[in-house]
Scaffold this motif. Structure first.
Motif, short mmCIF file in Angstrom:
data_model
loop_
_atom_site.label_atom_id
_atom_site.label_comp_id
_atom_site.label_asym_id
_atom_site.label_seq_id
_atom_site.Cartn_x
_atom_site.Cartn_y
_atom_site.Cartn_z
N ARG B 86 0.81 -1.22 0.00
CA ARG B 86 0.00 0.00 0.00
C ARG B 86 0.84 1.28 0.00
NH1 ARG B 86 -5.26 -1.23 2.84
NH2 ARG B 86 -5.70 0.95 2.47
N PHE B 88 2.07 4.93 -1.66
CA PHE B 88 1.40 5.97 -2.44
C PHE B 88 1.98 5.85 -3.85
CE2 PHE B 88 1.44 7.61 1.96
CZ PHE B 88 0.08 7.54 2.18
N SER B 89 1.28 5.07 -4.70
CA SER B 89 1.88 4.52 -5.91
C SER B 89 2.38 5.58 -6.89
CB SER B 89 0.87 3.61 -6.60
OG SER B 89 -0.32 4.33 -6.84
N GLU B 90 1.66 6.70 -7.01
CA GLU B 90 2.05 7.70 -8.01
C GLU B 90 3.08 8.68 -7.47
OE1 GLU B 90 -1.34 9.57 -9.79
OE2 GLU B 90 -2.28 7.63 -10.14
N LEU B 91 3.37 8.58 -6.18
CA LEU B 91 4.37 9.48 -5.60
C LEU B 91 5.75 8.82 -5.69
CD1 LEU B 91 2.50 10.77 -2.42
CD2 LEU B 91 2.42 11.64 -4.75
N GLN B 95 8.97 11.21 -1.92
CA GLN B 95 7.71 11.75 -1.38
C GLN B 95 7.06 10.77 -0.40
OE1 GLN B 95 5.99 12.55 -5.23
NE2 GLN B 95 6.21 14.75 -4.98
N ILE B 99 6.33 11.68 3.60
CA ILE B 99 5.08 11.52 4.35
C ILE B 99 5.34 10.75 5.65
CG2 ILE B 99 2.85 10.33 4.30
CD1 ILE B 99 2.69 11.26 1.34
N ARG B 144 9.28 3.61 5.01
CA ARG B 144 8.28 4.64 5.28
C ARG B 144 7.82 4.55 6.74
NH1 ARG B 144 2.59 4.42 2.07
NH2 ARG B 144 2.58 2.40 3.12
#
Lengths: 308, 231
Positions: B86, B88-91, B95, B99, B144
């Motif tokens: 999970r 943030f696939s397009e980030l 980035q 987060i 992350r």
């Protein structure tokens, strides 16, 4: 006059439509993209923008630019705050459930519309443009085998219309910069991509939602402030922008901002051209037909990514 | 460090967790074992506050995080590596980590520290998360979570679908985190993978506690696993 100058005029008119439509539709697209809320009341935020612009412009005397300047600074923020209030008091309470938000925003639509009718009344009222110089437009012809520039009679636009296009473009660049280059834009995109993980990494999703809903409505209001010197404010004016915004957002790809802008230009300019040469009704028919075709052959929209 | 006290959780009307309790000390790895649908992932989501508790409490370092809104949970020092990663696939990688850092206001030093554990991520710095390989994505998901300097780390099937070298890399990071005093709750399907790292194993079934035993006991007597998982 020959065909060319007409086409240029129609394209310019279409560009004004496209500019305003792009702002409105980007607002709708943001709200759908980040919150997964289909905001049926979006057109009413547009209408509120126009009506409040008339009210704000009336507060100041003197040069029309003063009143308009006040309107463009204050009205989008005011409408944004109204939207934030609607989000916090209504949409948040129903947990942003997709079906119930549609019904709820239909309710918000009628509340705003009828309140405007009760207070502002049924009249259409203009706002004076801050500047409105007539600009003659040149065209060229071939004389003695060489192109020559001349100024056909009646071929003109106004400085204000060019101003609308410029202002809309500047705001769109601002929105793009906000989404891609700021911390809050990053939080908004993360929330859009995975709400649950956004929460699991400390993003206050509810506050992001309120902000996005306010921003979306503010963009619609800004678009309306820009168009109201050309179109007049009226309590039923929210219908067309809502329909066209939905068309644009679906064609562009739900939640895709670049797609929304490209589709707004496509629909706005073709609407202008078809309206001038044929009829406005035909323009709407073709736009709706295009939506149907997109839904059949490319359901994710022209620029949308297929969701896994 | 992490205490789950008799929580009850339901999806709509279907109750999934019934009076489930867990306790993970600092510098300990507790592994959650159970059949599919036993409520392992639900337990993790409930700890994160992503599912409302009908009753019970989740306590981290003496603080009842279940009384707070979900977005405050990571701030209390709970890092979550969810099943399926999970990201943030397009980030970009940068980035995604930003987060993670923001969640607990961690600074550059924390980031450097995390990247030391996963040097590969530095090479992929401005690449979108969705373009990474499966192993790299798992590294990013773990990194992350580490970015918020967790006191408690929840890992939901971190080695699922990875090649052996990558599984080993993840396993080493988990061990490093244990040495640093992080309380780790691990969900893992493969029993051998569990036994190579776990200190204690909690068996659950139908959202209820069965027994909780030390990993050494299982290593000595493998029939405990068969009794509860029934393979």
């Amino acid at each position: 006059m020959e065909f060319g100058p007409y086409l240029m005029l129609a394209t310019l008119e279409g560009a004004v439509t496209a500019a305003v439509l792009a702002l409105t539709a980007v607002g709708l697209s943001l709200v759908f993209g980040v919150m997964r809320v289909v905001n049926v009341a979006h057109g009413e935020f547009f209408m509120l923008g126009a009506v409040l612009a008339w009210w704000a412009a009336g507060l100041v005397g003197g040069h029309p630019a003063l009143g308009f300047g006040l309107a463009i600074l204050v009205v989008p923020i005011l409408v944004g705050l109204i939207a934030v209030a609607a989000d916090v008091t209504i949409l948040k309470r129903i947990d942003y459930d997709p079906e119930r938000t549609i019904v709820a925003t239909i309710g918000i639509l009628y509340i705003i519309q009828q309140l405007t009718l009760m207070t502002y009344g049924p009249e259409a009222r203009p706002v004076e443009a801050p500047f409105n110089t007539r600009l003659a437009l040149p065209w060229f012809e071939f004389a003695d085998g060489r192109p020559q520039i001349y100024w056909p009679w009646g071929l003109s636009t106004t400085s204000y219309k060019l101003g609308v296009i410029g202002a809309a473009a500047a705001v769109l660049v601002g929105v793009w910069a906000l989404m891609t280059h700021t911390r809050i834009g990053l939080l908004m995109r993360a929330t859009q991509l995975d709400r649950e993980m956004a929460l699991a990494f400390g993003i206050p999703v509810e506050r992001v939602y309120a902000l996005v809903f306010g921003l979306g409505a503010g963009l619609a209001a800004l678009a309306a402030v820009l168009i109201v010197p050309i179109q007049q404010a009226h309590y039923l004016m929210g219908g067309d922008p809502l329909l066209l915004s939905f068309i644009v957002v679906i064609i562009g790809g739900l939640g895709s901002l670049p797609g929304t802008v490209v589709a707004a230009i496509l629909i706005g300019v073709s609407d202008g051209i078809i309206s001038v040469f044929f009829s406005p009704t035909l323009a709407k028919i073709l736009a709706t037909l295009l939506v149907a075709l997109v839904l059949v052959f490319r359901p994710q929209g022209l620029f949308g990514a297929r969701r896994a | 460090m992490l205490e789950v006290k008799a929580i009850n959780v339901a999806y709509g009307k279907a109750q999934v967790l019934r009076d489930l309790s867990l306790r993970v000390e600092a510098g300990e790895i507790l592994c959650l074992l159970g059949r599919n649908g036993a409520g392992k992932t639900t337990t993790m989501k409930a700890i994160m506050g992503l599912l409302p508790l009908m009753s019970g409490q989740v306590v981290v370092a003496g603080e009842a995080i279940s009384d707070q809104p979900p977005h405050k949970v990571p701030g209390a020092g709970v890092g979550y590596v969810p099943q399926g990663r999970r990201l943030f696939s397009e980030l970009t990688v940068a980035q995604n980590l930003e987060i993670g850092l923001a969640a607990n206001r961690s600074g550059q030093a924390v980031l450097d520290n995390v990247l030391e554990l996963f040097p590969r991520l530095r090479e992929r710095w401005s690449q979108r998360a969705q373009t990474l390989s499966g192993g790299e994505q798992q590294m990013l998901a773990t990194a992350r979570a580490l970015c918020l300097q967790p006191k408690v780390l929840l890992l939901d099937e971190p080695t699922e679908g990875l090649q052996p070298s990558m599984i080993e890399a993840i396993r080493q990071v988990i061990t490093v985190m244990r040495e640093r005093g992080v309380a780790i709750l691990l969900v893992e399907q493969r029993v051998d993978a569990v036994l190579s790292v776990a200190d204690r194993v909690a068996f659950i079934e139908n959202g209820r506690n069965l027994e909780t035993v030390s990993a050494d006991e299982i290593r000595a007597d493998h029939s405990i696993v068969e009794r509860h998982l029934g393979v």
